[in-house]
Write a protein that holds these residues in place. Structure first.
Motif, PDB file in Angstrom:
ATOM      1  N   MET A  85       1.233  -1.300  -0.485  1.00  0.00           N
ATOM      2  CA  MET A  85       0.161  -0.033   0.000  1.00  0.00           C
ATOM      3  C   MET A  85       0.533   1.117   0.214  1.00  0.00           C
ATOM      4  O   MET A  85       1.441   1.758   0.899  1.00  0.00           O
ATOM      5  CB  MET A  85      -1.121  -0.142   1.769  1.00  0.00           C
ATOM      6  CG  MET A  85      -2.187   1.276   1.563  1.00  0.00           C
ATOM      7  SD  MET A  85      -2.736   1.617   3.136  1.00  0.00           S
ATOM      8  CE  MET A  85      -4.649   1.827   1.618  1.00  0.00           C
ATOM      9  N   MET A  87       1.098   4.741   0.730  1.00  0.00           N
ATOM     10  CA  MET A  87       0.442   6.355   1.343  1.00  0.00           C
ATOM     11  C   MET A  87       1.278   7.201   0.970  1.00  0.00           C
ATOM     12  O   MET A  87       1.799   7.472   1.028  1.00  0.00           O
ATOM     13  CB  MET A  87       0.137   6.018   3.068  1.00  0.00           C
ATOM     14  CG  MET A  87      -0.783   4.333   3.071  1.00  0.00           C
ATOM     15  SD  MET A  87      -0.835   4.306   4.953  1.00  0.00           S
ATOM     16  CE  MET A  87      -2.048   5.719   5.348  1.00  0.00           C
ATOM     17  N   HIS A  92       3.654   0.011   3.009  1.00  0.00           N
ATOM     18  CA  HIS A  92       3.800  -1.178   3.889  1.00  0.00           C
ATOM     19  C   HIS A  92       2.625  -2.045   3.670  1.00  0.00           C
ATOM     20  O   HIS A  92       1.687  -1.526   2.289  1.00  0.00           O
ATOM     21  CB  HIS A  92       2.731  -0.807   4.849  1.00  0.00           C
ATOM     22  CG  HIS A  92       0.967  -0.051   4.923  1.00  0.00           C
ATOM     23  ND1 HIS A  92       0.530  -0.944   5.545  1.00  0.00           N
ATOM     24  CD2 HIS A  92       0.203   0.339   4.361  1.00  0.00           C
ATOM     25  CE1 HIS A  92      -0.372  -0.715   5.138  1.00  0.00           C
ATOM     26  NE2 HIS A  92      -0.761   0.795   4.482  1.00  0.00           N
ATOM     27  N   MET A 117      -6.308  -2.162   5.726  1.00  0.00           N
ATOM     28  CA  MET A 117      -6.745  -1.238   5.338  1.00  0.00           C
ATOM     29  C   MET A 117      -7.566  -1.077   3.771  1.00  0.00           C
ATOM     30  O   MET A 117      -7.452  -2.177   3.024  1.00  0.00           O
ATOM     31  CB  MET A 117      -5.493   0.126   4.480  1.00  0.00           C
ATOM     32  CG  MET A 117      -5.086   0.441   6.423  1.00  0.00           C
ATOM     33  SD  MET A 117      -3.406   2.023   6.440  1.00  0.00           S
ATOM     34  CE  MET A 117      -4.552   3.198   5.947  1.00  0.00           C
TER      35      MET A 117
HETATM   36 CU   LIG Z   1      -2.231   2.184   4.917  1.00  0.00          CU
END
Ligand SMILES: [Cu+2]
Length: 270
Positions: A85, A87, A92, A117
């Motif tokens: 992911m 961000m 992460h 998430m």
């Molecule tokens: Cu995330």
């Protein structure tokens, strides 16, 4: 003479029966495997396709991969993935394992990923993959995916251990119904942004509850999920009523008890 005829006849029938059994087994495979296509990427003429049992969401997801050249499966040496992911300020991964040949239907490779998430304004998910062909060629690429939010994942922090985060996944029932259901959880922690090991040696304290309003409420019959390895905890639950239920889950470790994680969900009438 008649006896021999009978023996021959029964042998013939037996082999016919065997033939039937064998052909039933042959005619596929996995009738209850209903998959939806997620995405596919072609690298050097090899198409890597991802399928799933449901829309991808936070919590546990079974992934089914096909590796094809033209329209036929390509034999490969190895297959590894990394979900990431991106961000704003960091990136992460998430708890997952690598694809392995799916024994029930060998045209697929199977793995599980627990997304911590959802995709959205906070960031987006891609799965990078690395496939080694039988001739030693490395095929690498990236596949963007969309992760929806769901009620099936919660996280808690261990205040007594540097606020270490733990992820508790509601694995089963995926669609709770009144009456009996398997009750399964997965527990993972985070060592680094890339490493999310399973927590396999804890005990769970679980409490299902239905709020009936006006200060009334009740629980229902269940057996507490116990550790089965690889972060899996298995028990069962018998919902006495359909409607909105909550279930609190507390992870108890050798030296520490984590705060309550809470799941809230609907139980459908059977
Ligand atoms: Cu995330």
């Amino acid at each position: 003479m008649k006896k021999l005829y009978l023996v021959l006849r029964s042998t013939a029938m037996l082999s016919m029966l065997l033939l039937l059994v064998v052909s039933c087994k042959d005619t596929d495979s996995t009738p209850d495997l209903e998959l939806i296509p997620v995405n596919s990427v072609t690298v050097d003429g090899v198409t890597i396709s991802l399928f799933a049992e449901k829309e991808i969401e936070t919590g546990a997801n079974d992934f089914y991969w096909k590796v094809e050249e033209g329209n036929s499966s390509l034999e490969i040496q190895s297959f590894s993935i990394t979900p990431m992911m991106e961000m704003a300020t960091m990136s992460h991964s998430t708890p997952y394992n690598d694809p392995a040949l799916f024994e029930e239907n060998k045209s697929y490779y199977h793995n599980m990923a627990v997304f911590i998430m959802p995709s959205g304004e906070m960031g987006s998910w891609t799965i990078s993959f690395e496939v080694e062909t039988m001739t030693g060629k490395m095929l690498t690429g990236e596949m963007p995916i969309e992760v929806n939010s769901s009620w099936k994942l919660t996280s808690v922090r261990d205040a007594n251990n540097n606020n270490k985060v733990y992820f508790i996944t509601w694995l089963s029932p995926q669609k709770p119904v009144s009456g009996n259901n398997d009750l399964k959880f997965l527990v993972h922690t985070r060592e680094t942004m890339m490493s999310f090991p399973a927590v396999s040696d804890a005990e769970l304290i679980v409490y299902p509850y239905m709020d009936m309003g006006g200060g009334q409420g009740h629980s229902t019959d269940f057996t507490t999920p116990v550790a089965k390895g690889n972060g899996m905890y298995e028990g069962d639950i018998n919902y006495s009523m359909s409607g909105v239920w909550t279930t609190s889950v507390q992870v108890v470790m050798a030296n520490d008890t984590l705060p309550e994680a809470m799941f809230e969900y609907s139980v459908l009438a059977k």
